[in-house]
Design a protein around this motif. Structure first.
Motif, PDB file in Angstrom:
ATOM      1  N   GLU A  23       0.834  -1.203   0.000  1.00 48.17           N
ATOM      2  CA  GLU A  23       0.000   0.000   0.000  1.00 48.17           C
ATOM      3  C   GLU A  23       0.865   1.247   0.000  1.00 48.17           C
ATOM      4  O   GLU A  23       2.054   1.195   0.339  1.00 48.17           O
ATOM      5  CB  GLU A  23      -0.930  -0.007   1.217  1.00 48.17           C
ATOM      6  CG  GLU A  23      -1.877  -1.192   1.206  1.00 48.17           C
ATOM      7  CD  GLU A  23      -2.759  -1.252   2.430  1.00 48.17           C
ATOM      8  OE1 GLU A  23      -3.934  -1.588   2.262  1.00 48.17           O
ATOM      9  OE2 GLU A  23      -2.271  -0.979   3.537  1.00 48.17           O
ATOM     10  N   PHE A  24       0.241   2.348  -0.372  1.00 49.35           N
ATOM     11  CA  PHE A  24       0.902   3.654  -0.410  1.00 49.35           C
ATOM     12  C   PHE A  24       0.097   4.634   0.428  1.00 49.35           C
ATOM     13  O   PHE A  24      -0.739   5.369  -0.103  1.00 49.35           O
ATOM     14  CB  PHE A  24       1.030   4.139  -1.858  1.00 49.35           C
ATOM     15  CG  PHE A  24       1.865   3.243  -2.705  1.00 49.35           C
ATOM     16  CD1 PHE A  24       3.242   3.398  -2.742  1.00 49.35           C
ATOM     17  CD2 PHE A  24       1.287   2.221  -3.438  1.00 49.35           C
ATOM     18  CE1 PHE A  24       4.025   2.551  -3.506  1.00 49.35           C
ATOM     19  CE2 PHE A  24       2.057   1.372  -4.203  1.00 49.35           C
ATOM     20  CZ  PHE A  24       3.429   1.539  -4.233  1.00 49.35           C
ATOM     21  N   THR A  35       5.431   7.040   0.432  1.00 56.50           N
ATOM     22  CA  THR A  35       5.623   6.031   1.469  1.00 56.50           C
ATOM     23  C   THR A  35       4.877   4.777   1.048  1.00 56.50           C
ATOM     24  O   THR A  35       3.698   4.832   0.701  1.00 56.50           O
ATOM     25  CB  THR A  35       5.093   6.516   2.831  1.00 56.50           C
ATOM     26  OG1 THR A  35       5.797   7.699   3.206  1.00 56.50           O
ATOM     27  CG2 THR A  35       5.279   5.456   3.908  1.00 56.50           C
ATOM     28  N   GLY A  36       5.586   3.649   1.077  1.00 51.64           N
ATOM     29  CA  GLY A  36       4.985   2.362   0.760  1.00 51.64           C
ATOM     30  C   GLY A  36       5.127   1.421   1.941  1.00 51.64           C
ATOM     31  O   GLY A  36       6.110   1.499   2.682  1.00 51.64           O
ATOM     32  N   THR A  37       4.141   0.568   2.118  1.00 51.69           N
ATOM     33  CA  THR A  37       4.188  -0.395   3.221  1.00 51.69           C
ATOM     34  C   THR A  37       3.897  -1.804   2.711  1.00 51.69           C
ATOM     35  O   THR A  37       3.213  -1.978   1.700  1.00 51.69           O
ATOM     36  CB  THR A  37       3.156  -0.064   4.327  1.00 51.69           C
ATOM     37  OG1 THR A  37       1.840  -0.116   3.774  1.00 51.69           O
ATOM     38  CG2 THR A  37       3.416   1.293   4.941  1.00 51.69           C
ATOM     39  N   VAL A  38       4.423  -2.771   3.436  1.00 49.77           N
ATOM     40  CA  VAL A  38       4.124  -4.180   3.187  1.00 49.77           C
ATOM     41  C   VAL A  38       3.510  -4.722   4.471  1.00 49.77           C
ATOM     42  O   VAL A  38       4.128  -4.656   5.542  1.00 49.77           O
ATOM     43  CB  VAL A  38       5.392  -4.993   2.840  1.00 49.77           C
ATOM     44  CG1 VAL A  38       5.045  -6.462   2.657  1.00 49.77           C
ATOM     45  CG2 VAL A  38       6.060  -4.432   1.603  1.00 49.77           C
ATOM     46  N   MET A  79      11.729  -2.229  -5.167  1.00 49.11           N
ATOM     47  CA  MET A  79      10.385  -2.204  -5.729  1.00 49.11           C
ATOM     48  C   MET A  79       9.704  -0.870  -5.426  1.00 49.11           C
ATOM     49  O   MET A  79       9.144  -0.233  -6.321  1.00 49.11           O
ATOM     50  CB  MET A  79       9.543  -3.349  -5.157  1.00 49.11           C
ATOM     51  CG  MET A  79       8.106  -3.344  -5.647  1.00 49.11           C
ATOM     52  SD  MET A  79       7.082  -4.583  -4.835  1.00 49.11           S
ATOM     53  CE  MET A  79       6.886  -3.858  -3.206  1.00 49.11           C
ATOM     54  N   PHE A  80       9.777  -0.422  -4.172  1.00 49.54           N
ATOM     55  CA  PHE A  80       9.122   0.827  -3.803  1.00 49.54           C
ATOM     56  C   PHE A  80       9.808   2.037  -4.434  1.00 49.54           C
ATOM     57  O   PHE A  80       9.149   3.022  -4.764  1.00 49.54           O
ATOM     58  CB  PHE A  80       9.019   0.979  -2.282  1.00 49.54           C
ATOM     59  CG  PHE A  80       7.894   0.170  -1.688  1.00 49.54           C
ATOM     60  CD1 PHE A  80       6.585   0.360  -2.096  1.00 49.54           C
ATOM     61  CD2 PHE A  80       8.145  -0.786  -0.723  1.00 49.54           C
ATOM     62  CE1 PHE A  80       5.547  -0.386  -1.553  1.00 49.54           C
ATOM     63  CE2 PHE A  80       7.122  -1.533  -0.166  1.00 49.54           C
ATOM     64  CZ  PHE A  80       5.809  -1.329  -0.590  1.00 49.54           C
ATOM     65  N   ASN A  94      -3.448   8.437  -6.232  1.00 42.49           N
ATOM     66  CA  ASN A  94      -4.280   7.366  -5.703  1.00 42.49           C
ATOM     67  C   ASN A  94      -4.062   6.106  -6.551  1.00 42.49           C
ATOM     68  O   ASN A  94      -4.797   5.856  -7.511  1.00 42.49           O
ATOM     69  CB  ASN A  94      -5.752   7.793  -5.733  1.00 42.49           C
ATOM     70  CG  ASN A  94      -6.659   6.785  -5.066  1.00 42.49           C
ATOM     71  OD1 ASN A  94      -6.307   5.619  -4.901  1.00 42.49           O
ATOM     72  ND2 ASN A  94      -7.841   7.226  -4.695  1.00 42.49           N
ATOM     73  N   PRO A  95      -3.040   5.304  -6.212  1.00 41.21           N
ATOM     74  CA  PRO A  95      -2.729   4.121  -7.024  1.00 41.21           C
ATOM     75  C   PRO A  95      -3.872   3.119  -7.118  1.00 41.21           C
ATOM     76  O   PRO A  95      -4.078   2.523  -8.170  1.00 41.21           O
ATOM     77  CB  PRO A  95      -1.528   3.491  -6.335  1.00 41.21           C
ATOM     78  CG  PRO A  95      -1.032   4.483  -5.376  1.00 41.21           C
ATOM     79  CD  PRO A  95      -2.119   5.461  -5.116  1.00 41.21           C
ATOM     80  N   LYS A  96      -4.617   2.939  -6.047  1.00 40.97           N
ATOM     81  CA  LYS A  96      -5.728   1.977  -6.069  1.00 40.97           C
ATOM     82  C   LYS A  96      -6.743   2.380  -7.133  1.00 40.97           C
ATOM     83  O   LYS A  96      -7.160   1.562  -7.955  1.00 40.97           O
ATOM     84  CB  LYS A  96      -6.397   1.872  -4.705  1.00 40.97           C
ATOM     85  CG  LYS A  96      -7.527   0.856  -4.684  1.00 40.97           C
ATOM     86  CD  LYS A  96      -8.113   0.677  -3.324  1.00 40.97           C
ATOM     87  CE  LYS A  96      -9.256  -0.283  -3.240  1.00 40.97           C
ATOM     88  NZ  LYS A  96      -9.775  -0.906  -4.391  1.00 40.97           N
TER      89      LYS A  96
END
Length: 104
Positions: A23-24, A35-38, A79-80, A94-96
């Motif tokens: 997610e971002f 900011t990206g999270t796993v 990747m991020f 909004n990537p989603k």
């Protein structure tokens, strides 16, 4: 012909999602910060903050549980970094929504 040359190289690979979420939660197009999270099963394992203006990266990792993830820490960072560059260059906040509209 020897036996090895007669063997078939045909096969298939089955890819099965394991439930990781990428997610971002923060995308700042103006300041070029992403900011990206796993996360997995509600727990955040890695947070990668990418600042493209300063070429800086900050990483927060829950080392104890990192073995449960499908990639290593460095792979997630790369990747991020690439995804942050793509999002900023294409003005995607909004990537989603972006990927939903592409029907991916």
């Amino acid at each position: 012909m020897d036996r090895n040359s007669e063997k078939s190289n045909i096969g298939y690979t089955l890819f099965k999602p394991i439930g990781e979420q990428h997610e971002f939660p923060h995308i700042d197009l103006e300041n070029q910060q992403v900011t990206g999270t796993v996360s997995y099963k509600g727990k955040t394992y890695i947070t990668v903050m990418v600042d493209l203006k300063t070429d800086a990266i900050k990483v927060e990792v829950n080392i104890d549980d990192l073995d449960n993830l499908s990639m290593d820490k460095d792979s997630y960072i790369e990747m991020f970094k690439h995804q942050a560059k793509f999002l900023i260059e294409n003005h995607i906040s909004n990537p989603k929504k972006y990927y939903d509209e592409l029907n991916i």
